[in-house]
Design a protein around this motif. Structure first.
Motif, PDB file in Angstrom:
ATOM      1  N   ARG A  23     -83.592   8.750 -27.490  1.00  0.00           N
ATOM      2  CA  ARG A  23     -84.472   8.303 -26.404  1.00  0.00           C
ATOM      3  C   ARG A  23     -84.889   9.420 -25.463  1.00  0.00           C
ATOM      4  O   ARG A  23     -85.933   9.348 -24.832  1.00  0.00           O
ATOM      5  CB  ARG A  23     -83.780   7.212 -25.601  1.00  0.00           C
ATOM      6  CG  ARG A  23     -83.590   5.962 -26.407  1.00  0.00           C
ATOM      7  CD  ARG A  23     -83.000   4.879 -25.573  1.00  0.00           C
ATOM      8  NE  ARG A  23     -82.928   3.652 -26.367  1.00  0.00           N
ATOM      9  CZ  ARG A  23     -82.437   2.546 -25.915  1.00  0.00           C
ATOM     10  NH1 ARG A  23     -81.970   2.467 -24.695  1.00  0.00           N
ATOM     11  NH2 ARG A  23     -82.416   1.478 -26.686  1.00  0.00           N
ATOM     12  N   THR A  24     -84.054  10.434 -25.349  1.00  0.00           N
ATOM     13  CA  THR A  24     -84.361  11.521 -24.416  1.00  0.00           C
ATOM     14  C   THR A  24     -84.293  12.867 -25.128  1.00  0.00           C
ATOM     15  O   THR A  24     -83.707  12.993 -26.200  1.00  0.00           O
ATOM     16  CB  THR A  24     -83.365  11.554 -23.235  1.00  0.00           C
ATOM     17  OG1 THR A  24     -82.072  11.909 -23.744  1.00  0.00           O
ATOM     18  CG2 THR A  24     -83.306  10.208 -22.521  1.00  0.00           C
ATOM     19  N   GLN A  25     -84.884  13.848 -24.482  1.00  0.00           N
ATOM     20  CA  GLN A  25     -84.804  15.209 -24.997  1.00  0.00           C
ATOM     21  C   GLN A  25     -83.341  15.643 -25.081  1.00  0.00           C
ATOM     22  O   GLN A  25     -82.936  16.307 -26.034  1.00  0.00           O
ATOM     23  CB  GLN A  25     -85.576  16.159 -24.090  1.00  0.00           C
ATOM     24  CG  GLN A  25     -87.057  15.900 -24.073  1.00  0.00           C
ATOM     25  CD  GLN A  25     -87.793  16.767 -23.076  1.00  0.00           C
ATOM     26  OE1 GLN A  25     -87.239  17.710 -22.524  1.00  0.00           O
ATOM     27  NE2 GLN A  25     -89.053  16.441 -22.835  1.00  0.00           N
ATOM     28  N   ASN A  26     -82.559  15.263 -24.096  1.00  0.00           N
ATOM     29  CA  ASN A  26     -81.147  15.630 -24.071  1.00  0.00           C
ATOM     30  C   ASN A  26     -80.389  15.002 -25.236  1.00  0.00           C
ATOM     31  O   ASN A  26     -79.513  15.642 -25.825  1.00  0.00           O
ATOM     32  CB  ASN A  26     -80.519  15.233 -22.734  1.00  0.00           C
ATOM     33  CG  ASN A  26     -79.224  15.948 -22.493  1.00  0.00           C
ATOM     34  OD1 ASN A  26     -79.154  17.175 -22.590  1.00  0.00           O
ATOM     35  ND2 ASN A  26     -78.172  15.205 -22.198  1.00  0.00           N
ATOM     36  N   ARG A  36     -81.729  21.401 -24.057  1.00  0.00           N
ATOM     37  CA  ARG A  36     -82.769  20.436 -23.735  1.00  0.00           C
ATOM     38  C   ARG A  36     -84.088  21.155 -23.491  1.00  0.00           C
ATOM     39  O   ARG A  36     -85.156  20.676 -23.849  1.00  0.00           O
ATOM     40  CB  ARG A  36     -82.377  19.609 -22.499  1.00  0.00           C
ATOM     41  CG  ARG A  36     -83.354  18.456 -22.269  1.00  0.00           C
ATOM     42  CD  ARG A  36     -83.575  18.118 -20.812  1.00  0.00           C
ATOM     43  NE  ARG A  36     -83.878  19.235 -19.958  1.00  0.00           N
ATOM     44  CZ  ARG A  36     -85.081  19.789 -19.792  1.00  0.00           C
ATOM     45  NH1 ARG A  36     -86.126  19.336 -20.450  1.00  0.00           N
ATOM     46  NH2 ARG A  36     -85.253  20.798 -18.975  1.00  0.00           N
TER      47      ARG A  36
END
Length: 68
Positions: A23-26, A36
């Motif tokens: 869901r996130t770049q991280n 990231r």
């Protein structure tokens, strides 16, 4: 040339992330062992996605589609 060996566009990376549940770049960065900020640069198109990373993501996508 085998398309699996090519780099990956920002749109293809975004789509792969969604399909693989990142869901996130991280989330993606932690999963593949990069920063990231590297993922951010790839998504912005400022730096190309390294071929080994593109290959890994394509292999994960292919494995996800295979019936077991």
């Amino acid at each position: 040339m085998d398309e699996r060996l090519a780099s990956m566009s920002p749109d293809e990376l975004r789509s792969a992330m969604r399909s693989l549940g990142y869901r996130t770049q991280n989330d993606l960065a932690q999963a593949i062992g990069v920063s990231r900020s590297a993922v951010s640069l790839w998504l912005e198109g400022k730096v190309g996605v390294p071929r080994p990373v593109a290959m890994l993501l394509r292999m994960l996508l292919a494995a996800q589609r295979r019936p077991f």
